[in-house]
Design a protein around this motif. Structure first.
Motif, PDB file in Angstrom:
ATOM      1  N   PHE A  18       0.801  -1.220   0.000  1.00 42.56           N
ATOM      2  CA  PHE A  18       0.000   0.000   0.000  1.00 42.56           C
ATOM      3  C   PHE A  18       0.836   1.274   0.000  1.00 42.56           C
ATOM      4  N   GLY A  19       2.083   1.180   0.472  1.00 43.16           N
ATOM      5  CA  GLY A  19       2.896   2.385   0.622  1.00 43.16           C
ATOM      6  C   GLY A  19       2.349   3.277   1.717  1.00 43.16           C
ATOM      7  N   SER A  20       1.652   2.662   2.670  1.00 40.33           N
ATOM      8  CA  SER A  20       0.969   3.423   3.712  1.00 40.33           C
ATOM      9  C   SER A  20       0.719   2.553   4.938  1.00 40.33           C
ATOM     10  N   THR A  55       6.556  11.998   6.761  1.00 43.23           N
ATOM     11  CA  THR A  55       5.182  12.302   7.162  1.00 43.23           C
ATOM     12  C   THR A  55       4.211  12.139   5.998  1.00 43.23           C
ATOM     13  N   ARG A  56       4.719  12.146   4.774  1.00 47.13           N
ATOM     14  CA  ARG A  56       3.847  12.068   3.606  1.00 47.13           C
ATOM     15  C   ARG A  56       3.853  10.732   2.886  1.00 47.13           C
ATOM     16  N   GLN A  57       4.920   9.968   3.042  1.00 48.80           N
ATOM     17  CA  GLN A  57       4.977   8.713   2.288  1.00 48.80           C
ATOM     18  C   GLN A  57       5.851   7.675   2.970  1.00 48.80           C
TER      19      GLN A  57
END
Length: 74
Positions: A18-20, A55-57
């Protein structure tokens, strides 16, 4: 006796997919914080960083990409 690493490996694979952490945690029905701790423990056990986190990826490190290739279906 140490905990079996399979759940941590599966957790890492879902985060990588998912990359998350948030999306993987929702699928696995755990909190993102618990999932992050699980992956950190796996990284500690392996002695390498598997994921680069901002924080973003979330992205795979070189070690993470190789590990994912090794654990994935051939």
């Amino acid at each position: 006796m140490a905990a079996h690493p399979l759940p941590a490996v599966l957790a890492f694979a879902r985060v990588a997919h998912f990359g998350s952490f948030t999306r993987a945690a929702a699928e696995l029905e755990v909190s993102p914080s618990a999932l992050s701790q699980t992956v950190r423990a796996l990284e500690s056990k392996l002695g390498v960083r598997l994921l680069n986190r901002t924080t973003r990826q979330v992205g795979l490190t070189e070690h993470g990409a190789r590990f994912l290739e090794q654990i994935g279906p051939g």
